[in-house]
Design a protein around this motif. Structure first.
Motif: not given
Length: 1066
Positions: A1-6, A932-940, A956-962, A1044-1048
């Motif tokens: 699940m992608a985390s959204h900032s407001i 990138k999406a799969s790696l996001f999920d594994r980190i979270k 933070y590297w993934s951009g998941e600041h919230n 590199a995967i996180l940066f695309g």
């Protein structure tokens, strides 16, 4: 699940009208609510399972309904987020949890959670208590809330404005589907999409009330006795069309305009956009639509009053249809949506079409959208073009290609209630083939073969071709091919390829194709000619080898909702088989009746688990009953025993009984054929031999490898009545090699290694008749036969075109080997007739085109590089460490290669890129890295179970600041320096930039102890390329790959990575 900032808002859009929210802006807030899970929900029925979902609302002004999760007492919602704008500081959140009951008027109410203060939210680590209808405890609910005051950009929004994410739900109604017959599945779909900021683009003062000039509207909404009856009927029909069920629903998020086309407007059968017209309405929170048409039931089901649940007003409504942007003769180019305001019930104003377009562009940026007033002649022309395209969609035409003249046309009429079901005109036709110059042959969805005589230009005559026996058993025929006007080949939905004689209309032969990769092959111990196949498309195939000349294959058609990975026949009970799926479930199946299927509620969570599934004796044994067989499985690094066929059974964890170390996990386990010994191989390379009777230790060896496959040599062979002298030998995989082990040796248990494969070993099998014969399948797409006495290869089999996944020797014929591959084929080959020797060159297909050859080799060079050899590179790093310690004049680098934190970070990144032990041995090239999406999920996934500092930095590297902010709030930070660092990182204000620069300088001066902080600061100041360059030059490959995967930018660095220690040393 992608985390959204407001988000703070959008660019100002010119609208026809707008409205400002009332009240004091200082008392208004924006909130982001994330719903995670519930625990320990009560059982609501005797069967012991529930299907939970929840409905959340804020002050009864705005609500949110989750997806329904099937059969669980501990539901986990993965993408349930809710952003609401401009709520008062006194707002209250209520979450009600229900148990879905299909076929009943109301769902079971489980309980509620009430949070009275959303602004000063105090998170509860244990979750919030769910209070039942009688104030009893009914479990716990987990969520998080972020809030901030409204900004200048969002102050124009109304109170309680929904602002994402865009969520859709599709509801398939069987009753209406059978009446309308708009598709082959007889399902009538309706769609409901929650869109962002509807109230901003269509303010409440612009509501479109029902039209008093429209007779049907006056009948429905007027003050007549009939109106009450009509309104009740329409509301009942609305509930029928939009009712959530367990089976006929689909939900998800729409993150782009491409998702809108993919998930909502593509035809499921043809995977194309179907030319049709949809009726839509937009109410306070949602966009609802369904397909419309000329037939009564289709048109009635899509009436605007029905979609609006008989509301006296809507915000907007009309019809829309898709069309190719550059004309219907260019279907592969861009598409666009054409919206209008055609609605007699509500007669929406054409002036608000500009608001409609702005709303859709805000929610789906880049969407091609055109709006027409209902009086615009361009709308009439567009609908006429659509009608002609729809006719071409559903007809068979015979044309003369020399002049383009149509010689004949067969219109395909949809079924209706009064249509003769035996009329071939009423079916949808799929394939075409010429029988002769005047006769076409086609097949329809009922499995009939239809002959079409084209000699009549006004109409084409049809007749049915009867083949004995029928070719498809009533399933749709997808393909027909005629050879020499004598032989007919058909392929149908039952996966049968049939060969027929047209002159006699007799079926000559039929073959069943395999629908996917063959992951496992198992011979039934009670009927050795019966072979089970595990297929990765959710199928189990049964192969009958009793007739060697013509083996038959059939599939168990009870659907399995996941890839089947492992199989294990019950050694005593006939027809009983156990299987595992890629989702981690264990299940039992009765192949004789097809009715008894038990899927255990408990499942494994790590990717690749379970890695093994087998039957064995009861351990530790308290009985001498040799006929007792117990199911065992290996997964998540543990050894489990399944004691009951009840689906609610929890497995017994035997790990502590068989593993002597608490710091290692179990890789694989095997029983000897005589059930005397149990062999356990752990992640520290230890081999434990235990007695099955008492689990007492017999031997303890180190095998110097990490195998995932282990097989005991058979005790008895078909060619002899004597016990084999090798009955306690083990064959295990060691990457590309095979290691032979004698488990009863006191000193060195390793006999020898079999070397010859060029890819990792995927499967092993001992011969059932020859004492010395072993077969192996590998990622190099070959099968090799070995003489384990001389440690030499005998033959190699090269006919597969992809990785070998499964392998067994036939118990019916000792000369037969069955092999399954990822190339979706099952091969049966004869050892004696096979002539390819291991020392002969393997012949491959030669491409004549030099340009194509060069491009293919370039592709392989770029995308099929071996993955980093971690063990060898760790040795090289250790050598570098010693060298650097001896060198007093070492250079001052950004990041030292001697840093232990960096090595730990590389190890952690390596586990994220290849999560399971199986993946680390099976994946051999960089082309299979996660996206990138799969790696996001594994980190979270790591955030819930880990307190490692790596997690915070990777968020933070993934951009998941919230998400990072939430984790930091939960953590007890005792160091002021650490708090100071994260404040500098997460604050984006230009006013503190000098402070950020000072922090950066301090960390640079002490980078040996603050490697993680330094990498994060490099990303903060946007020096990503410089960071990747340094990681590559200093051989930190795993960390470089992850970033590199996180940066695309993985493609930009792929060619520069050192792929192995040998390559780097060279």
């Amino acid at each position: 699940m992608a985390s959204h900032s407001i988000p703070s808002g959008s660019k100002t859009t010119h609208l026809k009208k707008t409205i400002l929210s009332s009240g004091n802006l200082h008392d208004k807030y924006d909130v982001l609510i994330k719903f995670y899970s519930a625990q320990n929900l009560p059982k609501k029925c005797i069967a012991g399972h529930i299907d939970p979902y929840f409905v959340a609302d804020i002050d009864h002004q705005i609500s949110f309904t989750s997806t329904i999760l099937s059969n669980t007492l501990n539901p986990i919602w993965n993408d349930e987020e809710w952003i609401v704008r401009n709520i008062p500081s006194t707002a209250k959140l209520t979450v009600k949890i229900y148990d879905k009951e299909d076929g009943k008027l109301a769902d079971n109410y489980i309980g509620r959670v009430v949070i009275t203060d959303l602004i000063n939210y105090d998170p509860s680590l244990k979750g919030y208590k769910i209070i039942g209808p009688f104030n009893q405890y009914n479990g716990r609910f987990h969520l998080s809330i972020q809030s901030k005051k409204v900004s200048k950009e969002t102050k124009q929004l109304c109170e309680y404005t929904y602002d994402g994410p865009c969520r859709y739900s599709r509801h398939d109604c069987i009753a209406v589907g059978r009446l309308t017959m708009i598709n082959t599945d007889c399902l009538y779909p309706t769609w409901k999409i929650q869109m962002k900021r509807i109230s901003h683009f269509f303010p409440p003062n612009d509501r479109q009330y029902w039209s008093r000039q429209y007779q049907s509207a006056r009948t429905i909404f007027g003050d007549y006795p009939l109106s009450i009856v009509l309104q009740a009927g329409i509301k009942l029909a609305h509930r029928t069309l939009f009712r959530k069920t367990l089976t006929h629903n689909d939900t998800g998020q729409l993150k782009s305009a491409d998702d809108l086309w993919k998930f909502l407007l593509f035809d499921k059968a043809t995977k194309k956009i179907r030319p049709c017209v949809y009726t839509y309405i937009i109410d306070d929170n949602t966009w609802r639509f369904s397909e419309t048409g000329n037939q009564f039931f289709t048109d009635f089901a899509s009436k605007h009053a029905l979609l609006a649940n008989c509301s006296e007003y809507i915000l907007y409504g009309g019809q829309f249809h898709p069309r190719p942007k550059y004309g219907w003769n260019r279907l592969n180019d861009e598409w666009e949506l054409v919206f209008d305001n055609v609605s007699g019930t509500y007669a929406p104003s054409g002036d608000l079409l500009v608001n409609l377009k702005a709303l859709f562009l805000f929610n789906f940026p880049g969407l091609n959208i055109v709006t027409y007033n209902y009086k615009d002649p361009k709308l009439k022309q567009s609908l006429e073009d659509l009608r002609l395209a729809a006719e071409n969609w559903s007809s068979i035409k015979v044309c003369d290609y020399t002049n383009g003249k149509i010689l004949g046309q067969l219109m395909l009429v949809k079924q209706s209630k009064n249509t003769n079901m035996n009329d071939p005109r009423c079916k949808t036709y799929y394939p075409l083939a010429w029988m002769d110059e005047n006769t076409l042959l086609t097949g329809n969805i009922d499995g009939h073969l239809i002959k079409i005589d084209i000699r009549h230009s006004s109409h084409m005559e049809k007749s049915q071709l009867n083949i004995t026996p029928p070719v498809s058993a009533g399933k749709p025929v997808f393909s027909v091919v005629i050879k020499d006007e004598k032989t007919l080949f058909t392929y149908s939905f039952n996966r049968k390829l049939c060969i027929c004689d047209l002159s006699s209309s007799i079926l000559i032969k039929s073959l069943v194709s395999i629908p996917g990769s063959v992951n496992a092959i198992q011979a039934c111990p009670l009927q050795t000619s019966c072979i089970a196949l595990a297929v990765d498309t959710g199928n189990i195939g049964i192969l009958d080898l009793s007739s060697y000349g013509s083996p038959s294959l059939s599939f168990l058609w009870q659907s399995i909702p996941a890839d089947v990975c492992r199989l294990a026949w019950h050694p005593i009970r006939e027809g009983r088989i156990a299987y595992s799926t890629r989702l981690g479930h264990i299940a039992l199946y009765d192949t004789l009746t097809g009715r008894s299927r038990v899927v255990y509620d408990w499942r494994y969570t790590q990717p690749g688990s379970p890695t093994a599934l087998f039957w064995g004796p009861l351990i530790p044994s308290f009985t001498e009953d040799e006929t007792l067989a117990i199911l065992y499985s290996i997964g998540d690094g543990k050894f489990h025993r399944w004691d009951s066929p009840d689906k609610g059974c929890l497995p017994t964890d035997l790990t502590s009984l068989v593993n002597e170390s608490n710091n290692s996990s179990i890789l694989t386990v095997a029983f000897s054929d005589d059930h005397k010994f149990l062999s356990v191989i752990c992640s520290d390379s230890s081999l434990l031999i235990r007695s099955c009777l008492s689990l007492a230790s017999v031997h303890h060896h180190f095998v110097n490898c990490l195998p995932t496959i282990v097989h005991y040599h058979p005790r008895y062979l078909l060619s002899s009545v004597d016990i084999s002298s090798k009955q306690y030998w083990l064959a295990v995989n060691d990457k590309q090699n095979i290691r032979l082990i004698n488990t009863l040796e006191l000193n060195s248990c390793i006999i020898n290694d079999l070397i010859g494969h060029t890819g990792d070993i995927e499967c092993l099998a001992w011969s059932t008749s020859l004492d010395f014969l072993l077969a192996s399948g590998s990622q190099d797409k070959t099968i090799r036969l070995w003489n384990v006495e001389t440690y030499s290869p005998l033959k190699v089999y090269i006919e597969h075109s992809d990785i070998i996944l499964s392998l067994i020797f036939s118990s019916c014929d000792s000369n037969l080997i069955l092999s399954g591959s990822r190339d979706q084929s099952l091969h049966i080959w004869n050892i004696e007739q096979h002539t390819q020797l291991p020392d002969q060159p393997i012949i491959t297909n030669i491409i004549e085109n030099d340009e194509e050859t060069n491009s293919n080799s370039e592709y392989k060079k770029r995308y099929s590089k071996p993955r980093p050899n971690r063990a060898e590179r760790e040795k090289r790093r250790a050598a570098k460490m010693i060298t650097n310690e001896m060198n007093d004049d070492q250079d001052d680098g950004l990041i030292s290669s001697t840093n232990n934190i960096m090595n730990d970070l590389n190890s952690f990144a390596y586990r994220l890129l290849w999560p399971s032990e199986t993946d680390r041995q099976a994946i051999s090239d960089l082309s299979l890295l996660p996206d990138k999406a799969s790696l996001f999920d594994r980190i979270k996934e790591q955030t819930m179970n880990s307190t490692n500092d790596f997690i915070y930095h990777m968020l933070y590297w993934s951009g998941e600041h919230n998400a990072l902010l939430n984790e930091l709030c939960k953590r007890n930070i005792t160091s002021s320096n650490e708090l100071f660092f994260w404040m500098a990182i997460l604050n984006n204000s230009n006013e503190i930039q000098p402070l950020v620069d000072r922090t950066f300088d301090l960390i640079k001066e002490n980078n040996e102890q603050q490697i993680l902080e330094f990498i994060t600061m490099m990303i903060k100041v946007k020096r990503n390329q410089e960071l990747l360059e340094y990681l590559i030059n200093h051989d930190h490959v795993e960390c470089c790959l992850l970033l590199a995967i996180l940066f695309g930018c993985i493609d930009q660095i792929r060619d520069r990575l050192p792929v192995s220690a040998q390559a780097a040393d060279t």
